[in-house]
Design an enzyme around this catalytic site. Structure first.
Site, PDB file in Angstrom:
ATOM      1  N   CYS A  80       0.742  -1.685   0.107  1.00  0.00           N
ATOM      2  CA  CYS A  80       0.230   0.157  -0.053  1.00  0.00           C
ATOM      3  C   CYS A  80       0.529   1.041  -0.047  1.00  0.00           C
ATOM      4  CB  CYS A  80      -0.785   0.590   1.117  1.00  0.00           C
ATOM      5  SG  CYS A  80      -2.399   0.769   1.257  1.00  0.00           S
ATOM      6  N   HIS A 178      -3.849  -5.776   1.994  1.00  0.00           N
ATOM      7  CA  HIS A 178      -2.905  -6.308   3.178  1.00  0.00           C
ATOM      8  C   HIS A 178      -4.050  -7.141   3.833  1.00  0.00           C
ATOM      9  CE1 HIS A 178      -6.353  -3.449   5.109  1.00  0.00           C
ATOM     10  NE2 HIS A 178      -5.629  -2.687   4.184  1.00  0.00           N
TER      11      HIS A 178
END
Lengths: 228, 418
Positions: A80, A178
């Site tokens: 991310c 994630h």
């Protein structure tokens, strides 16, 4: 940075070594601390905008150390915001451009809305099958020609153009997933480890396999983002 | 544009809104759709958007908001006010959006003092409508990132709202940098609760530089720092200017001492004697099912604890550490819980190693994977009560995320009444 439990990725790597009687230690680098060039695996996670800027400043100073380590055979997982910071630039929601490390030829712009939900990525020839993860970001990331993505998005947004992350063989995996991504996808964890240790014997991943199957099923109901 | 309506017209509209809301609530209850609190409030707000302000006018409302502790802090404050003879109306069903606030205001005696918990995202709108006498701010940490977005955004919205009300009296937690950022320009009584969850405040909320943390303090290069607190919690003693009181709560855990310190500071603002307030709080045993105890079919004692987010889970696991009771951890990821359980990896489940543990809830597999990596052996059952039956230990603690907790409260109450 670790807004979304990304420290779990480091924990997963350490445990999977320990379960095979291989030594490993997690070294947590606090924001602002210099990053040593002596580590075997680097894991960098997600963050909110302001901490991300902080991390970018800290990382910028440590950029040469990281690059030296990767050139010397170390490997990196970036998730991310971590992925965004490895790129060339990241333009925040407030319009401020944060320079990245340039380890990946990728530019990110904060889009008009957050992309939130389950993601499925088909890793294709990277060879770890389907990845399950959860994304929560506004970033739209464009890879330079010749830069390989981690895979093709089956469900969710990823980079925003039908692809997710970036991949450099035996060197670097970047992704928007994630969950943490390595807890949900043990094969990806072992791929990263094997780049450092060589081939690894399999482990009992029954629970993780059941979780992954359940999440892949749940993700099937979420559509793929169109380029906006 | 319509003309502003006159007070009498507004009152008629408000009376209609209250009636319509009650009717909707009754219909919803009869249809078995719930307590009817939220729908009643929604209808009332639709009929008269100004219903909250009108119903609250002159009633010196108190609102309590924050990520963790708002329900319990509200309940403790209500106990202190009622013990001193104040008539109070509160949203004790947990309906804490604008609709729940409207419902609560419409429900009690028209003169009763409103003491209301308010959802942190709904707080700016509710304060603007309610014009409260006092705002109590407990803490801000990551919760339902997929719904609220970043926690820094919530802090900024609070700050903007309070900046538009410079005379607003606030009781706020000095130990939380994001709360301090929100309330520092207001007329604020600072309470140092000593709880320092720092995971969500890496960067200074004022300047973005790295926040420097020490033992009981934090500061930033720009001068932003922990404010001097007028009221301070040390162990179980609350010190205020010129007085102090030792808390003897029935509620467990450090986090409830912090909730009580916040509630005491608010009670003090209402002119209530510190010792009387503390005595009233010590009688509160169970708040909306939190800390509820009952007997399992096999005769063992079970206790239910709520933990909604990493800060809450970390507090609860630390509280449970050291004992040898069985622990069932229950995870759901519905909208009210947040759909993304990545935060499990920021919670020290390693503290459970070596004792009997059960993984449960709709997302028990996420817990199972987390526990495996934490080196914790466990039994696995999607149903929390079945997991409680399977897990070892003389007593069983059940720790659940919000929606799992609400389901369990309902099931436990029906078990108790059976």
């Amino acid at each position: 940075m670790g807004t979304y439990g990304d420290r779990g990725n480091a924990r997963v790597l350490e445990r999977r070594l320990a379960w095979r009687d291989l030594p490993g230690e997690v070294v947590e680098i606090a924001a602002g601390e210099p990053i040593p060039s002596t580590l075997d695996v680097y894991v960098i996670g997600g963050a909110e905008d302001v901490p991300q800027t902080l991390a970018a400043e800290g990382l910028g100073a440590s950029g040469p150390a990281i690059e030296q380590a990767l050139d010397g055979g170390s490997v990196m997982l970036a998730v991310c915001a971590g992925f965004q910071l490895l790129g060339t630039t990241y333009v925040r929601t407030d319009g401020k451009a944060v320079p990245g490390l340039g380890l990946v030829e990728a530019a990110t712009v904060a889009g008009p809305h957050r992309r939130i939900g389950e993601v499925v990525v088909d890793t294709g020839r990277v060879g770890v099958g389907l990845l399950s993860g959860f994304e929560n970001h506004a970033g739209i990331t464009t890879l330079a020609p010749g830069t390989e993505p981690l895979g093709a998005v089956r469900t969710g947004s990823g980079n925003g153009d039908g692809r997710d992350g970036a991949y450099q063989d035996r060197r670097l995996v970047a992704t928007y997933l994630h969950g943490p991504v390595l807890a949900r996808n043990p094969a990806l964890a072992d791929l990263l480890l094997s780049w450092v240790t060589g081939p690894l014997p399999p482990l009992d991943d029954d629970m993780a396999d059941r979780l992954r199957a359940e999440r892949l099923g749940a993700a099937a109901s979420r559509p793929r983002w169109r380029r906006s | 544009m319509s003309q502003p309506s006159s007070p009498t017209q507004r009152s008629a509209r408000t009376a209609l809104a209250v009636q319509a809301g009650r009717l909707a609530g009754r219909v919803s209850r009869r249809a078995g759709m719930g307590a009817g609190v939220t729908i009643g409030g929604r209808v009332a707000l639709a009929v008269a958007p100004g219903v909250i302000g009108e119903l609250a006018a002159g009633r010196e409302a108190v609102v309590v908001s924050g990520t963790n502790g708002k329900t319990t802090t509200t309940r403790l404050l209500v106990a202190a006010l009622q013990a001193s003879g104040v008539s109070v109306v509160s949203n004790d069903t947990g309906a804490n959006l604008a609709s729940g606030v409207a419902s609560a205001l419409a429900s009690g005696a028209s003169g009763a003092r409103p003491v209301l918990e308010v959802d942190e995202a709904a707080l700016p709108r509710v304060i603007a409508a309610l014009d409260p006498r006092l705002v109590v701010l407990t803490n801000l940490s990551r919760d339902q990132l997929d719904r609220y977005g970043e926690v820094g955004t919530v802090a900024n919205r609070w700050r903007e709202m309070l900046a538009s009300r410079p005379a607003q009296r606030v009781v706020a937690n000095a130990a939380d940098p994001l709360v301090v950022w929100a309330a520092q320009e207001s007329d604020t009584v600072w309470v140092d609760t000593g709880l320092l969850w720092r995971e969500d405040a890496t960067a200074c909320p004022a300047c973005g530089a790295l926040l420097e943390w020490g033992d009981g303090w934090y500061r930033s290069a720009c001068g932003f720092a922990k404010p001097e607190a007028a009221i301070r919690l040390t162990g179980d003693v609350v010190e205020a200017p010129g007085e102090h009181v030792a808390l003897s709560l029935s509620l467990p855990g450090r986090w409830n001492l912090a909730n009580a310190a916040m509630a005491l500071a608010a009670a003090r603002e209402a002119g209530i004697d510190l010792k009387e307030a503390a005595a009233a709080m010590s009688d509160v045993r169970e708040v909306g099912g939190r800390q509820a105890t009952w007997r399992l079919p096999d005769g063992r004692r079970a206790r239910l604890l709520l933990a909604k987010n990493p800060a809450g889970w970390t507090e609860v696991l630390r509280f449970l550490a050291g004992a040898d009771s069985g622990v069932v951890v229950v995870l759901n990821c519905r909208v009210a819980d947040g759909k993304d359980p990545s935060w499990l990896w920021d919670v020290p489940f390693e503290l459970l190693a070596g004792r009997p543990v059960g993984a449960s809830g709709e997302r028990h597999l996420d817990l199972a994977v987390r526990l495996r990596y934490a080196g914790v052996d466990f039994v696995d059952d999607r149903d929390p009560l079945l997991a409680a039956g399977k897990v070892g230990g003389d007593d069983v603690e059940i720790v659940a995320t919000y929606s799992a907790f609400v389901d369990l409260v309902r099931r436990i109450r029906s078990l108790r009444s059976a």
